[in-house]
Design a protein around this motif. Structure first.
Motif, PDB file in Angstrom:
ATOM      1  N   HIS A 100       0.857  -1.193   0.000  1.00  0.00           N
ATOM      2  CA  HIS A 100       0.000   0.000   0.000  1.00  0.00           C
ATOM      3  C   HIS A 100       0.891   1.239   0.000  1.00  0.00           C
ATOM      4  N   ASP A 101       0.738   2.085  -0.995  1.00  0.00           N
ATOM      5  CA  ASP A 101       1.434   3.379  -0.982  1.00  0.00           C
ATOM      6  C   ASP A 101       0.553   4.345  -0.204  1.00  0.00           C
ATOM      7  N   ILE A 102       1.135   4.983   0.800  1.00  0.00           N
ATOM      8  CA  ILE A 102       0.329   5.865   1.652  1.00  0.00           C
ATOM      9  C   ILE A 102       0.556   7.306   1.188  1.00  0.00           C
ATOM     10  N   ASP A 103      -0.288   7.750   0.269  1.00  0.00           N
ATOM     11  CA  ASP A 103      -0.205   9.119  -0.252  1.00  0.00           C
ATOM     12  C   ASP A 103      -1.084  10.061   0.572  1.00  0.00           C
ATOM     13  N   ASN A 104      -2.255   9.562   0.977  1.00  0.00           N
ATOM     14  CA  ASN A 104      -3.264  10.417   1.617  1.00  0.00           C
ATOM     15  C   ASN A 104      -3.861   9.748   2.851  1.00  0.00           C
ATOM     16  N   LEU A 154       9.926   2.894   2.202  1.00  0.00           N
ATOM     17  CA  LEU A 154       9.940   4.313   1.833  1.00  0.00           C
ATOM     18  C   LEU A 154       9.217   4.519   0.510  1.00  0.00           C
ATOM     19  N   HIS A 155       8.334   5.510   0.485  1.00  0.00           N
ATOM     20  CA  HIS A 155       7.685   5.928  -0.758  1.00  0.00           C
ATOM     21  C   HIS A 155       8.379   7.227  -1.174  1.00  0.00           C
ATOM     22  N   GLY A 156       9.348   7.116  -2.063  1.00  0.00           N
ATOM     23  CA  GLY A 156      10.169   8.275  -2.440  1.00  0.00           C
ATOM     24  C   GLY A 156       9.325   9.328  -3.148  1.00  0.00           C
ATOM     25  N   PHE A 172       8.754   4.348  -5.616  1.00  0.00           N
ATOM     26  CA  PHE A 172       8.646   5.772  -5.883  1.00  0.00           C
ATOM     27  C   PHE A 172       7.192   6.173  -6.132  1.00  0.00           C
ATOM     28  N   HIS A 173       6.836   7.329  -5.574  1.00  0.00           N
ATOM     29  CA  HIS A 173       5.528   7.953  -5.765  1.00  0.00           C
ATOM     30  C   HIS A 173       5.301   8.180  -7.262  1.00  0.00           C
ATOM     31  N   TYR A 174       4.104   7.942  -7.732  1.00  0.00           N
ATOM     32  CA  TYR A 174       3.743   8.034  -9.168  1.00  0.00           C
ATOM     33  C   TYR A 174       4.524   7.045 -10.032  1.00  0.00           C
ATOM     34  N   LEU A 175       5.114   6.041  -9.378  1.00  0.00           N
ATOM     35  CA  LEU A 175       5.959   5.075 -10.099  1.00  0.00           C
ATOM     36  C   LEU A 175       7.011   5.787 -10.964  1.00  0.00           C
ATOM     37  N   TRP A 233      -2.433  -1.642  -3.527  1.00  0.00           N
ATOM     38  CA  TRP A 233      -3.782  -1.125  -3.280  1.00  0.00           C
ATOM     39  C   TRP A 233      -3.647   0.022  -2.297  1.00  0.00           C
ATOM     40  N   HIS A 234      -3.869   1.254  -2.752  1.00  0.00           N
ATOM     41  CA  HIS A 234      -3.699   2.434  -1.887  1.00  0.00           C
ATOM     42  C   HIS A 234      -4.686   2.366  -0.716  1.00  0.00           C
ATOM     43  N   ASN A 235      -4.275   2.881   0.433  1.00  0.00           N
ATOM     44  CA  ASN A 235      -5.176   2.873   1.603  1.00  0.00           C
ATOM     45  C   ASN A 235      -6.461   3.639   1.314  1.00  0.00           C
TER      46      ASN A 235
HETATM   47 ZN   LIG Z   1       2.235   7.474  -4.280  1.00  0.00          ZN
END
Ligand SMILES: [Zn+2]
Length: 460
Positions: free
Chosen positions: A189-193, A287-289, A316-319, A417-419
Motif C-alpha cells: 500500500h502506498d500511503i499518499d493520503n 519508503l515511498h520516495g 517511488f511515488h507516481y511510479l 492497493w492504496h489505503n
Molecule cells: Zn504514491
C-alpha cells in the motif's frame, strides 16, 4: 487510455555508450535462469562457436553494439500452448528446439531476447517519457506486439529448461516458496493520503448547490476521523487472508517542483507511533520516495532519515523511475529491494518476467545489487480517467490470465492497493475488488510474503 506522451520534464541524462558484450548478456541471463528454478545442474549453455551442450543460434547481429531502442519485429512461435513472441529469431522456419543425444540446439536467440526484455533495454535507450517523466506503456514493445500480460522471459526460460532436462536427464523444479506454495504474493500500500476523503464529496455538494448537505459534511469532517485515515483497517483487511501488509510511507508533504502532490499528511509523533505498532504486528514499512527523489540521491537519503529507517524497501511515488539514473541511485543508497517497475497504464509485466530480478547496470555491464520485485497490478490502473476503466465485475476476470501465468512459473504477484481505496464509498476499485483479488490468491494457495521475506527467500 494511456497518458499523452510528451517531452521529458527535465533533460534526460545520456545513456551509457558501452556495448554490452555477448558474454555479459549470457552471464546476466543464465544467472536469472538459475535463480528461477530450485536447482540447475551444471551444463554448458552458449552460442554455437563455444561448442556448448546447449547451443543457441546467435540472432542479434550488431543490435547490442548500437543504441537503438527497438529490435526487429518478433517471430511468433507456439510454446506451452501460447503464441509467444521471439525476438532475434533469425531462422523462423527452423524448429525452435532440436534435441540430439547429449546435445540440444535452440534455433531462436532466446539469450538475446531475454536480455533485451529483462535489462529494460527499450526504456534505457528510448528518449520517450510521459508528463511524469516515466517510460510510457504506449512506447513499449509490450504494447506494440500485445504481450504485456505474458511473462515472455519465463517462456524463454521454459524452452531452456526443456533443453537442460534433455541434456542432463534431470527434471528441473520451479523455485520453492515457504510452506510449499507454488507462487508468492506481495501485498503493498502506498500511503499518499490520510486526510482527504472528505474533499471530493464536499466539492461535489458545493458544485450542485446542496448547501445543507455541504454543511453536514463539513461538520462531520471537523468532528470525525477521515475515512482515509485507516492504516489499521487496511492491515486488518489484509490479515483476514493470512497476509501482512507492506506500507510505503511518503515523508514529504510539500508538492513536487512541477506541482504534483506528495503526501497530504506530515509525520507527526502520533503517526510514527501508529506505524511502529503496525510493524510490531508483523507489517512492513518501506519508503515511498517523493516526486524528484528518483533522480536525487541526497533527497532520497533525507527522506529515509526522516523516517529513521534503514534502506530496506522502496517504491517511488507516481511510479517515477528514470532508467538511466534511478537504478544506480537505489544501489548507492543500499536499498535491499525496490518495487516500482510496472506500467501505470496497464497491469502485467514491464520486464516480461514474473519473478524478482537484479536490474542490469548498463554502465558496468553487470547486475545491480538491489532486488527488483516488479509490480504487476496497481488499483489505479484498473479504474482511472488516464488508465483503464474496467467495471468492478470486470476486474478479477481481467487479471486472472496474468495471475495464472505467475502461478504457472512460480513467480510473485505484486499488488498495490492504496489505503484510500479501502474507503467503503469506493465501489469501483475499492475494498470489495481488493477482497475478490485476495480470495483468488488465497484459494490458489499463494504464499503471502512481505518484500523483505521475498528478499530473504530469493537470496537464500
Ligand atoms: Zn504514491
Amino acid at each position: 487510455m494511456p497518458s499523452p506522451i510528451s517531452s521529458p520534464v527535465a533533460p534526460l541524462p545520456s545513456p551509457a555508450a558501452v556495448a554490452v558484450l555477448p558474454a555479459a548478456r549470457l552471464a546476466y541471463v543464465i544467472r536469472h535462469f538459475r535463480l528461477s528454478y530450485a536447482e540447475v545442474p551444471n551444463v554448458r549453455i552458449g552460442y554455437a562457436a563455444a561448442q556448448p551442450e546447449i547451443s543457441i543460434k546467435d540472432g542479434a547481429g550488431v543490435f547490442f553494439t548500437q543504441t537503438l531502442p527497438y529490435p526487429p519485429a518478433p517471430n511468433q512461435r507456439e510454446w506451452l500452448g501460447k503464441q509467444v513472441p521471439f525476438f532475434f529469431d533469425s531462422s523462423p522456419d527452423a524448429p525452435l528446439l532440436e534435441l540430439e543425444p547429449g546435445h540440444a540446439i535452440i534455433n531462436a536467440d532466446i539469450i538475446s531476447a531475454a536480455f533485451y526484455l529483462l535489462s529494460g533495454w527499450q526504456e534505457y535507450y528510448s528518449d520517450t517519457r510521459d508528463r511524469h517523466g516515466r517510460f510510457p506503456y504506449a512506447a513499449s514493445v509490450q504494447a506494440q506486439y500485445g504481450f504485456v500480460a505474458l511473462p515472455v522471459v519465463n517462456y524463454y526460460f521454459d524452452v531452456l529448461k526443456t533443453a537442460v532436462e534433455h541434456v542432463t536427464g534431470q527434471r528441473l523444479r520451479a523455485r520453492a516458496w515457504p510452506a510449499g506454495a507454488r507462487f508468492a504474493a506481495f501485498i503493498s500500500h502506498d500511503i499518499d493520503n490520510l486526510h482527504s476523503a472528505w474533499k471530493g464529496p464536499v466539492k461535489a455538494a458545493l458544485k450542485r448547490g446542496q448547501l445543507l448537505q455541504f454543511g453536514t459534511m463539513m461538520c462531520r469532517h471537523l468532528t470525525q476521523p477521515d475515512a482515509w485515515d485507516n492504516l489499521e483497517a487496511v492491515a486488518a483487511a489484509t490479515a483476514a487472508y493470512g497476509a501482512q501488509s507492506t506500507f510505503f510511507i511518503l515523508p514529504e508533504h510539500r508538492p513536487g517542483a512541477n506541482g504534483t502532490p506528495n503526501a497530504d499528511y506530515g509525520l507527526s509523533p502520533q503517526l510514527k507511533n501508529r506505524l511502529l505498532a503496525l510493524r510490531q504486528q508483523g507489517g512492513e514499512l518501506g519508503l515511498h520516495g517523493s516526486i524528484g527523489t528518483a533522480t536525487e540521491a541526497r533527497r532520497l537519503t533525507q527522506e529515509l532519515q526522516k523516517l529513521r529507517m534503514e534502506p530496506q524497501g522502496l517504491r517511488f511515488h507516481y511510479l517515477r523511475w528514470e532508467p538511466r539514473h534511478t537504478p544506480a541511485l537505489v544501489d548507492a543508497i543500499g536499498f535491499a529491494y525496490d518495487s516500482t517497475l510496472a506500467f501505470a497504464e496497464h497491469f502485467g509485466f514491464r520486464h516480461s518476467y514474473c519473478l524478482p530480478f537484479f536490474p542490469f547496470d548498463f554502465a558496468s555491464g553487470a547486475a545491480h545489487h538491489f532486488l527488483e520485485i516488479p509490480l504487476n497490478v496497481m488499483d489505479a490502473t484498473l479504474h482511472h480517467p488516464s488508465y483503464l476503466q474496467l467495471r468492478p465485475e470486470e476486474i478479477l476476470p481481467a487479471l486472472q490470465p496474468m495471475l495464472a501465468e505467475i502461478e504457472r512459473f512460480g513467480g510473485v504477484a505484486t499488488v498495490l492497493w492504496h489505503n484510500e481505496n479501502f474507503d467503503p464509498a469506493n465501489n469501483k476499485n475499492g475494498p470489495q475488488q481488493f477482497a475478490q483479488l485476495m480470495s483468488y490468491l488465497q484459494q490458489h494457495g499463494t504464499a503471502f510474503l512481505t518484500g523483505t521475506e521475498i528478499c530473504q527467500a530469493f537470496r537464500n
